[in-house]
Enzyme design. Structure first.
Site, short mmCIF file in Angstrom:
data_model
loop_
_atom_site.label_atom_id
_atom_site.label_comp_id
_atom_site.label_asym_id
_atom_site.label_seq_id
_atom_site.Cartn_x
_atom_site.Cartn_y
_atom_site.Cartn_z
N SER A 426 0.82 -1.22 0.00
CA SER A 426 0.00 0.00 0.00
C SER A 426 0.85 1.26 0.00
CB SER A 426 -0.92 0.01 1.22
OG SER A 426 -0.17 -0.09 2.41
N HIS A 447 -1.88 -3.28 -5.90
CA HIS A 447 -2.40 -2.91 -4.58
C HIS A 447 -3.91 -3.12 -4.52
CE1 HIS A 447 -3.42 0.45 -1.50
NE2 HIS A 447 -3.39 -0.73 -0.92
N GLU A 459 -4.88 -0.68 -7.62
CA GLU A 459 -3.84 0.19 -8.15
C GLU A 459 -2.74 -0.68 -8.76
OE1 GLU A 459 -3.55 4.23 -5.54
OE2 GLU A 459 -2.89 2.41 -4.54
N ASN A 497 -3.43 6.39 -1.13
CA ASN A 497 -2.90 6.72 0.19
C ASN A 497 -2.14 8.04 0.20
OD1 ASN A 497 -3.89 4.64 1.82
ND2 ASN A 497 -2.36 3.22 1.05
#
Length: 710
Positions: A426, A447, A459, A497
């Site tokens: 992540s 991800h 992702e 993130n």
């Protein structure tokens, strides 16, 4: 008789003609402006020859009847003044009314899908015959709109106001059997018999054995509902609507208002309603998301089209994420090896998959044989036996760069030379993990978001040495699993993130200013987030949040650093993990009946109180701004840095990855909706809070040039 680019008209047997919808260069029929212009020409032609025509059959040469209007035309059309938008939608409405008034009966033979304008076209015909596997509906509410080509009027008069509102407020396609049951269609037949049955029905109408005029009148007469019944309907349905989405309330109001009006007046109510909704911020946001979704899917198809398929995969680690990946792959028909170094972990992974499958059985989506087929697609393993046959490996071990790098280097020697390696990380740099690999070009990030079976986004992280073939195969695998892949560049936090943690940085600053976390959660949930930042941190896990925050601080120290120890670090040091151990910002309980509960944790409040730097009075609007400005500006930087190619992909990523409020359209759409000047003024008013609130040079250039992001 007529041969255009979207349709053709030909004579059949004596007196009967067939209009075939067949948009050239497209896999589907859609009602764009050129198609409507052709339809207008056909209707004029039919009107002038009405004395020699006895019946019209409307059919499709595509696998679906008509999927609806061309939504790509909406953005430019809706930028016009409201009166011009009403004229724009009124064109199609008048056209369908002219079709309905032709001096002979008409039958629509509906195959596949007839949605939105496509269903409204079918409603304009006197009779409708549906293939048994066809579905019809009016999904405009999902775009923040109402039906605009007669749908709210004709459907409510065919099946009643209540049933029509149920269809329109939900926006979901309806099965043919249900449409027949309610009276929205006249026949449902096997797909192979559709044209013959429709043609026979047209013959009966043309001969007078069936009255097309009676069917036409049924759609045009005002409803007989009393004002008391309509008022009760408004009260019952209106109380369930979400005020943040104006379209459902507007549809309800329009149907109630035009229920007792003559057809032409009722249609004018619909046009005015559509015009007002088309100018709303919510419609712009939802239409933007629809177009963004189409773009993301198109790009995924392009990648997949040049990829070698993944016939067998493997996942390293049978934890929550690894087990979820194994379940998702096996459910989508791609066999997978699930490897772990502990037998009990493998047992837990298989048990978790079984429980997820049992839920599908309980919902009627799967049977016992189907469950077993999925489980048979998961092969648990304590060693690398069989890894030479896999096409792609997902590494999903602990989020530690040294551990991940060691595991990746180890598995690289066990797979074929053309196999792809991916890491379900992540935050950790793909280029960092690639340093110890012999084939870094065959490595990228993949991800997944937790829980894997529910979260749509994946992702796909392109490292500086990841090859096109590697990215293509990874995108293809994610798509085959039913996920929505978005290709992003390598940087700390990647897209989601990286954008999310400035939001939490702003949250930390509010806590240090003495703003209560429960109040912040209430404000942000009212803003539209599925959960506020404190609750979200508990759900994700305080330990996970702290780890990711440290990665982002290290990657972007000038913006994402903190003044003093962050509150979440202190919570973690006190032993609070969030829902993992029942203690975080909230305390979590389970009562005797198994119901979960939460309440603000007194320990968390006391810990925060001891770290308040200066108690500051802030309004709810300031709470929103202090959280959203950093998030939005980091999204701006991701676009400027080329982490993601388009604004649409950024907003789709945030919608699918962190539940960005759908009716606000995404971070960049949120900026555009406010206007760059308004957003800039807010950011500058909070500039004292640090670099996360600082406008970029590109943003200032857009502001000066009067350009937004869409």
């Amino acid at each position: 008789m007529f041969n255009g680019k979207a349709m053709r008209l030909k004579a059949l047997e004596a007196g009967l003609v067939e209009l075939t919808l067949d948009l050239q260069g497209s896999s589907v029929n859609k009602l764009d402006r050129p198609t409507l212009d052709e339809l207008a020409e056909v209707v004029r032609l039919l009107g002038t020859r009405g004395h020699e025509i006895e019946g019209l059959l409307i059919a499709s040469a595509k696998p679906a009847f008509v999927v609806g209007a061309d939504i790509t035309e909406f953005t430019a059309a809706f930028a016009r003044p409201e009166s011009e938008v009403a004229d724009w939608i009124g064109y199609g409405q008048r056209l369908f009314s002219a079709l309905e008034r032709l001096p002979f009966p008409s039958v629509a033979a509906v195959n596949g899908l007839a949605l939105g304008g496509g269903f409204e076209l079918a409603l304009a015909a006197d009779f409708r015959v549906l293939a048994a596997d066809a579905r019809v509906g009016l999904p405009e509410v999902t775009l923040g709109l109402c039906p605009g080509w007669g749908g709210t009027v004709r459907l409510s008069r065919l099946i009643g106001a209540e049933a029509a509102l149920d269809w329109m407020l939900a926006g979901k396609p309806q099965a043919a059997a249900r449409a027949l049951e309610l009276g929205a269609v006249d026949r449902v037949v096997l797909a192979a018999e559709l044209r013959d049955v429709a043609l026979n029905l047209l013959r009966l109408a043309a001969s007078g054995e069936l009255s097309g005029a009676a069917e036409r009148s049924r759609k045009q007469q005002p409803l007989g509902d009393s004002q008391e019944r309509l008022a009760a309907l408004r009260q019952r349905l209106g109380g369930k609507l979400d005020a943040r989405y104006p379209a459902p309330a507007a549809i309800l109001d329009a149907v109630i208002r035009h229920a007792g009006l003559p057809l032409d007046e009722a249609l004018r109510v619909e046009v005015r309603t559509f015009g007002a909704l088309a100018k709303s911020d919510v419609a712009r946001a939802l239409i933007g998301l629809f177009l963004g979704e189409q773009l993301v899917r198109k790009k995924a198809r392009a990648w997949s089209g040049k990829a070698e398929p993944v016939r067998r995969s493997a996942v390293l680690g049978a934890g929550i994420m690894g087990g979820g990946v194994a379940f998702q792959s096996a459910s989508s028909g791609v066999p997978i090896v699930m490897k772990d170094i502990r037998g009990e972990a493998l047992e837990l992974g298989l048990k978790t998959a079984g429980q997820l499958l049992d839920r599908q059985i309980d919902k009627g989506r799967l049977d016992a044989a189907g469950k077993q087929r999925v489980l048979d697609n998961i092969r648990p393993a304590l060693d690398y036996a069989g890894f030479g046959e896999v096409d792609l490996v997902v590494e999903a071990v602990v989020e530690n760069p040294r551990v991940k790098a060691a595991v990746l280097a180890e598995v690289e020697d066990q797979v074929a030379a053309n196999a792809v390696l991916t890491s379900n990380t992540s935050t950790i740099s793909i280029d960092l993990l690639a340093r110890g690999l012999k084939r870094p070009e065959a490595f990228c990030g993949m991800h997944f978001f937790n829980p894997v079976q529910l979260m749509q986004l994946v992702e796909v992280i392109r490292g500086s040495r990841s090859s096109e073939a590697t990215i293509a195969r990874t995108v293809a695998y994610a798509s085959a699993m039913g996920k929505t892949p978005i290709v992003v560049g390598d940087c700390p936090g990647f897209l989601v993130n990286r954008v999310l943690f400035p939001y939490f940085n702003g949250f930390n600053r509010l806590l240090r200013d003495g703003v209560d976390f429960e109040r912040i959660d209430r404000v942000m949930e009212a803003f539209g987030w599925p959960m506020g930042p404190a609750y979200l941190a508990d759900v994700v896990g305080i330990d996970t949040m702290v780890h990711a925050d440290h990665v982002l601080q290290e990657g972007f120290p000038e913006r994402m650093g903190h003044d003093g120890e962050p509150i979440m670090d202190a919570l973690l040091a006190s032993g609070a993990l969030g829902q993992k151990n029942g203690r975080g910002f909230y305390e979590y309980t389970v009562d005797a009946s198994g119901r979960r509960g939460k309440q603000p944790a007194a320990a968390a409040r006391a810990l925060i109180a001891g770290r308040v730097v200066e108690a500051v009075e802030v309004s709810d609007e300031e709470i929103v701004d202090r959280l959203m400005i950093p998030l939005c500006l980091e999204a701006v930087r991701c676009l400027e840095d080329g982490i993601v190619e388009t604004p649409e992909e950024i907003d789709m990523g945030l919608l699918l990855g962190i539940g960005f409020p759908r009716f606000r359209g995404g971070a960049l759409r949120y900026i555009d909706t406010q206007g760059l000047a308004v957003f800039a003024a807010k950011a500058e008013a909070h500039a004292r809070h640090g670099g996360l609130y600082r406008l970029t040079e590109d943003f200032r250039a857009r502001l000066a040039a009067g350009r937004g992001y869409f």
